[in-house]
Design a protein around this motif. Structure first.
Motif, PDB file in Angstrom:
ATOM      1  N   VAL A  11     -12.067   7.582  -1.180  1.00  0.00           N
ATOM      2  CA  VAL A  11     -13.040   7.146  -2.186  1.00  0.00           C
ATOM      3  C   VAL A  11     -14.431   7.069  -1.575  1.00  0.00           C
ATOM      4  O   VAL A  11     -15.376   7.646  -2.099  1.00  0.00           O
ATOM      5  CB  VAL A  11     -12.635   5.778  -2.797  1.00  0.00           C
ATOM      6  N   LYS A  12     -14.539   6.384  -0.443  1.00  0.00           N
ATOM      7  CA  LYS A  12     -15.838   6.181   0.197  1.00  0.00           C
ATOM      8  C   LYS A  12     -16.260   7.403   0.998  1.00  0.00           C
ATOM      9  O   LYS A  12     -15.436   8.081   1.605  1.00  0.00           O
ATOM     10  CB  LYS A  12     -15.782   4.981   1.142  1.00  0.00           C
ATOM     11  N   HIS A  40      -1.982   6.065  -0.728  1.00  0.00           N
ATOM     12  CA  HIS A  40      -3.315   5.702  -1.219  1.00  0.00           C
ATOM     13  C   HIS A  40      -3.726   4.307  -0.740  1.00  0.00           C
ATOM     14  O   HIS A  40      -4.903   4.070  -0.444  1.00  0.00           O
ATOM     15  CB  HIS A  40      -3.361   5.793  -2.743  1.00  0.00           C
ATOM     16  N   THR A  82      -6.982   3.427   1.436  1.00  0.00           N
ATOM     17  CA  THR A  82      -7.916   2.356   1.070  1.00  0.00           C
ATOM     18  C   THR A  82      -8.195   1.466   2.282  1.00  0.00           C
ATOM     19  O   THR A  82      -9.344   1.074   2.515  1.00  0.00           O
ATOM     20  CB  THR A  82      -7.356   1.519  -0.097  1.00  0.00           C
ATOM     21  N   ASP A 110     -10.637   3.357   4.337  1.00  0.00           N
ATOM     22  CA  ASP A 110     -11.957   3.310   3.699  1.00  0.00           C
ATOM     23  C   ASP A 110     -12.641   1.972   3.917  1.00  0.00           C
ATOM     24  O   ASP A 110     -13.866   1.910   4.081  1.00  0.00           O
ATOM     25  CB  ASP A 110     -11.841   3.575   2.191  1.00  0.00           C
TER      26      ASP A 110
END
Length: 184
Positions: free
Chosen positions: A65-66, A174, A178, A181
């Motif tokens: 995501v990041k 996932h 995370t 991240d």
């Protein structure tokens, strides 16, 4: 049928929440230690688990995501020349162990994915990883199988249905991403 599948998925998540959060937390710690030490992540699985290995490796080398630096992660399922040569010359049970032997260094992390926990080529790769001083995380189901004795932590999905196990594996993948991240 659709409602039944969604409800079965939800029931599996409810079991996971109740039973395996401590193992997921431990796996996150191991992955973070690996990343912080500058070591790499190797992943392997068969069939759908191979796809999950590739998916998680891509999230680490690309991004989840990041926006962050690229991280060293390699799915041992993607090099068709290596897969076919090793399988032909040494047998399919050695297809991942030979690659672990070639690429792994002490303190690297090997993530082994097997819905049964008993895939011969995954077990052989785990044995090789342990001999080389790698950390090991397993993603399994059906009681964990023989992987349990070979992993620093084996996240066992309390389910027998392959589709539900695989759905939880990618969700856990996932969650691991995370955690990475959150370092950045």
């Amino acid at each position: 049928m659709i409602l039944n599948e969604l409800n079965h998925h939800k029931q599996t998540i409810d079991k996971v929440i109740a039973e395996i959060i401590p193992q997921i937390e431990e796996a996150c710690k191991i992955l973070i230690e690996t990343i912080n030490s500058g070591s790499k992540v190797l992943l392997a699985g068969n069939g759908g688990s191979a796809a999950d290995a590739q998916h998680i490796a891509a999230e680490l080398t690309g991004r989840f995501v990041k926006e962050r630096i690229a991280l060293p992660a390699l799915a041992l399922t993607v090099d068709t020349s290596a897969l076919t040569a090793i399988s032909n010359d040494y047998g399919y049970e050695k297809v991942f162990a030979r690659q672990v032997e070639a690429f792994a260094k002490p303190n690297d992390l090997f993530i082994a994915i097997s819905t049964s926990g008993n895939s011969g080529n995954i077990l052989a790769a785990l044995e090789t990883a342990k001999k080389l001083g790698c950390k090991t995380i397993g993603l399994s189901g059906r009681g964990g199988g023989a992987m349990t004795g070979l992993c620093d932590v084996n996240i066992i999905i309390p389910e027998n249905n392959t589709a539900r196990i695989q759905e939880m594996h990618i969700l856990i993948g996932h969650i691991l991403c995370t955690a990475v991240d959150n370092l950045y």
